[in-house]
Enzyme design. Sequence first.
Site: not given
Ligand code: BES
Ligand code: ZN
Ligand code: MN
Length: 489
Positions: A253, A265, A276, A335, A337, A339
């Site tokens: 990713k 966010k 990321d 967010d 994204e 996946r």
């Molecule tokens: N890049 C983030 C996940 C992340 C969080 C990486 C903290 C490193 C540190 C990912 O794209 C994300 O935002 N995931 C969301 C998913 C949710 C919206 C289902 C999350 O983990 O809150």
């Molecule tokens: Zn992300």
């Molecule tokens: Mn995200």
Amino acid sequence: MTQPVQISFTETAPDRLATHEGRAALILGADGKLPGRLPRALREAVTRALDSRAGKALKPGQALELAFPAGLQVETLLLVNLPDGASVTDARRAGAAIGARLGGQHMLVMAGAHKRAGDIALGLALRGYDFDAYRSKPDEDETPQPRVTFMVKDPEALAKSAADAAALAEGVFFTRDLVNEPANVLTTSDFADRLLAMRELGLEVEVIEEKKLAKLGMRALLAVGQGSESPSKVVVMRWNGAGDQAPLALVGKGVVFDSGGISIKPAAGMEEMTMDMGGAGVVAGVMRTLALRRAKANVVGLVGLVENMPDGRAQRPGDIVKSMKGDTIEVINTDAEGRLVLADVLWYAQQEYKPAAVIDLATLTGAVIIALGHDNAGVFANDDALADGILSAARAEGEGAWRLPLGPSYDSLIKSRLADMKNTGGRAAGSITAAQFLQRFIKQDQPWAHIDIAGVALPPSATDLAPKGATGWGVMTLDRLVRDRFEGK
Ligand code: BES
Ligand code: ZN
Ligand code: MN
């Protein structure tokens, strides 16, 4: 890129310690004996230090610092406790204790006949990393360049094994640099350029641009990047070291910045989302190491490079996109994204390369941090042998990894009212539902593992082998996995 400190190996000459300027370290083996010809005053000082409370509390892999030791020219002498039978992990930790205290000077390491001298050197190099590209320096010419000399029993043998260790350190540094870079510098194009530059090492590198991605049908990936000024790209890196064997595919990713998109966010901590692209960073680092050490394996690395931004053209919550596989996805939250990006790259990897195994790496979910903190990456797999291979490679390299489950009842959490699936499954088991989503893009009978590195790519404090910042978690584990399971077969 940040270069590992230069390490040379020479024969032991105890007299040199007395005249060496800079810093020095003594590796104290199991017998606790000091090297032969130490000045008497120093011998007393060292004995006193080791008899002190701090000296007695010294665990394997730890070091005690002696300032301006009597009879020497060095400004510090490190006393490093490392029994002869010490583990690889302790030896690297011992090296790290030295690497953390280079201070821009010439470090002389008296390692004698220690069996783990190579691992001490690797730990030293890894912990000696310093990302200083954006710190102004008073005077370029005067910035001291640290270097390291190891005094050992068999310098030739060590120099040979040190070449593989240097390849590994360079791969880890490449990953760390990529992860530490800010998003205004490491754009999708800049990232692709850095990967293209690895052609120099004998890697085949191909950049697939938006037009071709659209033709291939990677609409899930493209939807993530459509709110950004930076063009989305998929970069494919191939290392062919084993004839016509089916390759191992590594998929990463590469979200160079994740603002969350329209599901934006919160401001606090958003600056960390420059990391990321950590999964893509690990894939790139591993490919670099494999090329540098001319691995006898076929490995293809694929990274999806996009930026997730809010914009008039950005995708919206509620949008339905069609993946390259053909399945439709209801985007509940922009967010989630990563996946979407991985779905298309995973599908492309299988279609194009018929891999023996697929491993994807991603900073995919905050939920994996809730589950495992910053000490372990989350490992998911549809294949026990592959999972075990990853877990034992991680254990051997001292990188934390822990397996988490998959299962049909988790999969049912991503059913959509309107499309074939939705891109979030609610708060419960957030890392698992993300993995279930990915599994929907894995073909029947395709061995696959997914590693969620959100907690380990950029932990909040220094680790054993990395200063605060990017760790490069996974480069060592995957290089080990390639050695153990994909090379010489
Ligand atoms: N890049 C983030 C996940 C992340 C969080 C990486 C903290 C490193 C540190 C990912 O794209 C994300 O935002 N995931 C969301 C998913 C949710 C919206 C289902 C999350 O983990 O809150
Ligand atoms: Zn992300
Ligand atoms: Mn995200």
